[in-house]
Design a protein around this motif. Structure first.
Motif, PDB file in Angstrom:
ATOM      1  N   ARG A  62     121.664  10.348  -2.892  1.00  0.00           N
ATOM      2  CA  ARG A  62     122.902   9.959  -1.843  1.00  0.00           C
ATOM      3  C   ARG A  62     123.501   8.724  -2.298  1.00  0.00           C
ATOM      4  O   ARG A  62     124.402   8.377  -1.740  1.00  0.00           O
ATOM      5  N   LEU A 117     122.341   5.719  -2.223  1.00  0.00           N
ATOM      6  CA  LEU A 117     121.740   4.480  -1.276  1.00  0.00           C
ATOM      7  C   LEU A 117     120.870   3.595  -2.118  1.00  0.00           C
ATOM      8  O   LEU A 117     120.121   4.018  -3.264  1.00  0.00           O
ATOM      9  N   TRP A 131     119.252   1.977   1.588  1.00  0.00           N
ATOM     10  CA  TRP A 131     120.261   1.332   2.345  1.00  0.00           C
ATOM     11  C   TRP A 131     121.760   1.902   2.268  1.00  0.00           C
ATOM     12  O   TRP A 131     122.138   2.141   0.981  1.00  0.00           O
ATOM     13  N   LEU A 132     122.555   1.894   2.982  1.00  0.00           N
ATOM     14  CA  LEU A 132     124.031   2.065   3.050  1.00  0.00           C
ATOM     15  C   LEU A 132     124.793   0.841   3.663  1.00  0.00           C
ATOM     16  O   LEU A 132     124.755   0.754   4.539  1.00  0.00           O
ATOM     17  N   LEU A 166     122.737  10.586   7.985  1.00  0.00           N
ATOM     18  CA  LEU A 166     123.640   9.988   7.143  1.00  0.00           C
ATOM     19  C   LEU A 166     124.619  10.998   6.632  1.00  0.00           C
ATOM     20  O   LEU A 166     125.859  10.799   6.282  1.00  0.00           O
ATOM     21  N   ASP A 167     123.964  12.076   6.259  1.00  0.00           N
ATOM     22  CA  ASP A 167     125.137  13.131   5.687  1.00  0.00           C
ATOM     23  C   ASP A 167     126.097  13.443   6.640  1.00  0.00           C
ATOM     24  O   ASP A 167     127.133  13.784   6.344  1.00  0.00           O
ATOM     25  N   ARG A 183     128.592  10.868   6.986  1.00  0.00           N
ATOM     26  CA  ARG A 183     129.753  11.030   5.893  1.00  0.00           C
ATOM     27  C   ARG A 183     130.694  12.088   5.991  1.00  0.00           C
ATOM     28  O   ARG A 183     132.021  12.251   5.768  1.00  0.00           O
TER      29      ARG A 183
END
Length: 408
Positions: A50, A52, A65-66, A103-104, A107
């Motif tokens: 991803r 991250l 982390w994002l 998180l997906d 986005r």
């Protein structure tokens, strides 16, 4: 839920075989073992897939982390990947898988975080190998000293320090991590419900209000080894009798107080079929709605053990191995979660008797929890379950929470 919901079942299928015992159907993902290493590798691959930023902290907890971790006021979610002996698939992993899927979802919605976001896998939450729960979060929060942690020993005599070193983690580096916690503005843990409250309410998702105080006590019963076929009943000092009576007393004392008390682990010496035991060691897990009730229940169980031990000629000693006081989740954060999820109908808010990393961290950062319906109420067992639709509802709820906290 957008089409990104397909990420959840794909991750679930990939993680499912790791550490699964073919005989029992349960999981044996113990800290710092090959199964744990495979789970950790899975976590890292999900983070890197991803884009991250991945890191392992001084205590072995994994972070993805994002955004910039150093910016502070981060919104963190996640749970753990280890298991109890022959545990279920959902306790812990549901929270980690759902965090990546949420998180997906953010986005896919085009949400733009204004605060850093992170997914965390706390190491050794269950305490199945070394006997102490929430080691990773306890160390991070300064609730467990490095010296005491390194000295923890498993059933084979391997210390935590040795196990960490063998797994490639530096045991000399462990300890409190206040700088890391200072960067966390809120921690939200999603978990399968370990009970049937949501099922009885016919609701897929709920918010936690509090965690009951709970602890673990080791009871040692010392008698005298002797021959099972030649020793008169009157001449025996049999610790098994004292232990058995104490188990029954625990059930009675807890029931009368509206509490919980369980002897779930026992070790016997010399453990021979035709030998009277010389020692029985049993571990008590007890929980109650408040600390006074818990103290009274454990004291009553100990008194019953000592009274029976005096009759049996058995020496009784009791050691408290761990204790977690009552946790009232941050009211403002809890109420924010309930408001974010309660647009259609009020979301259930309920307490739990199970301990969690969110409870440990609550003394240092604002924490909250989401529960996903468990139709059977069974947990810490291969029979633990949750319907895929409910899991996806949990992902959607967690995404709503993260969007509300970090993107608005």
């Amino acid at each position: 839920m957008t089409s990104v919901g397909a990420a959840f079942p794909a991750m679930w299928r990939e993680l499912a075989p790791i550490g699964r015992h073919t005989g029992s159907g349960g999981y044996r993902r113990y800290a710092w073992t090959p199964a744990d290493a495979d789970c950790r590798a899975w976590f890292r691959s999900q983070a890197e897939d991803r884009g991250l930023a991945y890191e392992t902290d001084r205590n072995g907890n994994q972070w993805a982390w994002l955004g910039d971790p150093a910016a502070g006021d981060a919104v963190v979610t996640g749970s753990h990947l280890d298991s109890v002996p022959d545990g279920g698939a959902f306790d812990g992993p549901l929270g980690v898988v759902s965090s990546f899927a949420a998180l997906d979802e953010l986005r896919a919605r085009g949400a733009r975080p204004r605060r850093p976001l992170a997914v965390v896998n706390f190491v050794d939450e269950e305490g199945a190998r070394f006997g102490l729960a929430c080691v990773g979060s306890r160390l991070t929060a300064g609730q467990l000293s490095p010296q005491d942690a390194r000295a923890l020993v498993d059933a084979d005599g391997v210390s935590l320090a040795q196990a960490m070193e063998k797994a490639g983690q530096d045991p000399d580096a462990i300890g409190a991590d206040p700088e890391r916690l200072a960067r966390v503005g809120a921690f939200v843990e999603l978990h399968v419900e370990q009970g049937r409250a949501l099922d009885l309410l016919d609701r897929p998702v709920g918010v936690a209000s509090a965690i009951w105080p709970h602890g673990r006590w080791r009871f040692d019963f010392r008698g005298e080894a002797n021959h099972a076929g030649t020793t008169r009943i009157e001449d025996r000092r049999d610790p098994m009798l004292t232990y058995a009576t104490t188990v029954l007393a625990a059930r009675k004392k807890a029931r009368l107080a509206g509490a919980l008390a369980t002897f779930g682990k026992v070790a016997v010496e010399p453990n021979g079929v035709n030998a009277i035991a010389s020692q029985v060691r049993g571990w008590l897990d007890s929980r109650a709605a408040d600390e006074d009730t818990l103290a009274e229940v454990v004291a009553a169980i100990e008194q019953a053990a000592r009274e029976r031990g005096a009759r049996d000629g058995v020496e009784v000693s009791v050691v408290r191995e761990s204790f977690t006081p009552v946790v009232e989740f941050a009211h403002e954060l809890r109420d924010t979660l309930a408001a974010l999820l309660g647009a259609g109908a009020p979301v259930p808010v309920l307490p739990t008797g199970a301990g969690h990393d969110a409870g440990i961290l609550s003394a240092a950062v604002p924490t909250a929890m989401l529960f996903v319906r468990n139709p059977s109420g069974v947990s810490h067992s291969p029979a633990e379950s949750a319907a895929e639709d409910d899991c996806l509802a949990g992902v959607s709820a967690l995404a709503d929470v993260l969007e509300g906290l970090a993107c608005r």
